[in-house]
Design a protein around this motif. Structure first.
Motif, PDB file in Angstrom:
ATOM      1  N   UNK A   1       1.227  -1.214   0.180  1.00 51.83           N
ATOM      2  CA  UNK A   1       0.299   0.042   0.335  1.00 51.83           C
ATOM      3  C   UNK A   1       0.254   1.600  -0.074  1.00 51.83           C
ATOM      4  N   UNK A   2       2.236   1.269   0.729  1.00 56.22           N
ATOM      5  CA  UNK A   2       2.905   2.044   0.794  1.00 56.22           C
ATOM      6  C   UNK A   2       3.622   2.326  -0.191  1.00 56.22           C
ATOM      7  N   UNK A   3       4.131   1.897  -1.374  1.00 51.88           N
ATOM      8  CA  UNK A   3       4.872   1.782  -2.400  1.00 51.88           C
ATOM      9  C   UNK A   3       3.563   2.213  -3.358  1.00 51.88           C
ATOM     10  N   UNK A   4       2.808   1.692  -3.406  1.00 48.90           N
ATOM     11  CA  UNK A   4       1.784   2.118  -4.222  1.00 48.90           C
ATOM     12  C   UNK A   4       1.584   3.631  -4.194  1.00 48.90           C
ATOM     13  N   UNK A   5       1.183   4.376  -2.845  1.00 45.10           N
ATOM     14  CA  UNK A   5       1.175   5.385  -2.351  1.00 45.10           C
ATOM     15  C   UNK A   5       1.812   6.205  -3.383  1.00 45.10           C
TER      16      UNK A   5
ATOM     17  N   UNK B   1       3.961   5.913  -5.335  1.00 51.23           N
ATOM     18  CA  UNK B   1       4.154   5.595  -6.929  1.00 51.23           C
ATOM     19  C   UNK B   1       3.189   6.798  -7.181  1.00 51.23           C
ATOM     20  N   UNK B   2       1.996   7.196  -6.970  1.00 48.26           N
ATOM     21  CA  UNK B   2       0.929   7.336  -7.322  1.00 48.26           C
ATOM     22  C   UNK B   2       1.536   8.956  -7.093  1.00 48.26           C
ATOM     23  N   UNK B   3       1.393   9.113  -6.073  1.00 49.41           N
ATOM     24  CA  UNK B   3       2.501  10.522  -5.778  1.00 49.41           C
ATOM     25  C   UNK B   3       3.993  11.050  -6.786  1.00 49.41           C
ATOM     26  N   UNK B   4       4.112  10.626  -6.705  1.00 40.73           N
ATOM     27  CA  UNK B   4       5.760  10.725  -7.667  1.00 40.73           C
ATOM     28  C   UNK B   4       4.783  10.710  -9.173  1.00 40.73           C
ATOM     29  N   UNK B   5       4.007  10.185  -9.398  1.00 42.74           N
ATOM     30  CA  UNK B   5       3.448  10.917 -11.091  1.00 42.74           C
ATOM     31  C   UNK B   5       2.879  12.595 -10.406  1.00 42.74           C
ATOM     32  N   UNK B   6       1.973  12.340  -9.871  1.00 42.28           N
ATOM     33  CA  UNK B   6       1.454  13.626  -9.827  1.00 42.28           C
ATOM     34  C   UNK B   6       2.832  14.702  -9.576  1.00 42.28           C
ATOM     35  N   UNK B   7       3.630  14.873  -8.897  1.00 44.55           N
ATOM     36  CA  UNK B   7       4.420  15.265  -8.705  1.00 44.55           C
ATOM     37  C   UNK B   7       5.385  15.961  -9.538  1.00 44.55           C
TER      38      UNK B   7
END
Length: 138
Positions: A98-102, A104-110
């Motif tokens: 769950x933390x890894x998914x979160x 990667x999604x945060x990095x995509x957003x940034x």
């Protein structure tokens, strides 16, 4: 006034004048009896009204008490959260995923924000250049 006083008044009126209309004493007695009955009825209606108010108060207290009882019972029976994993290792693995998914999604957003910021910076340069050219012409 009691009956004795009424009779005395009637007798006094008879002695002074000597004649009274026919049936006056009966009508007076009947009228006085009706007044007394009306007062008695008012007293009874007052007692009934007090009794109805008292019953209404008791009923309202019972309704409020019942509502509070069930409300507190409902609050006490709220379900508690249970662990989703019985094995701590499985829980740790799921948390890591769950933390890894979160992440990667945060990095995509940034990355998207960074790209948008670069585009905005380019547009600002062009706008500033155009504004400076117009100032020189004037």
């Amino acid at each position: 006034m009691n009956d004795k006083q009424i009779d005395e008044l009637i007798d006094k009126a008879l002695q002074e004048d000597g004649r009274l209309p026919e049936g006056l004493s009966e009508r007076l007695e009947q009228y006085i009896d009706n007044l007394a009955a009306g007062e008695q009825t008012k007293k009874i209606s007052l007692v009934r009204r007090r009794f109805i108010y008292w019953c209404g108060g008791v009923a309202a207290a019972l309704v409020i008490g019942t509502a509070l009882f069930f409300q507190t019972e409902y609050v006490q029976q709220k379900p508690t959260t249970a662990d989703t994993f019985s094995d701590p290792m499985e829980a740790a693995i799921a948390a890591n995923k769950a933390l890894a998914f979160m992440s990667t999604q945060l990095n995509k957003g940034l990355d998207e924000v960074s790209d948008a910021q670069q585009e905005i910076h380019k547009v600002n340069k062009i706008v500033n250049k155009q504004l400076n050219n117009k100032e020189e012409i004037q």
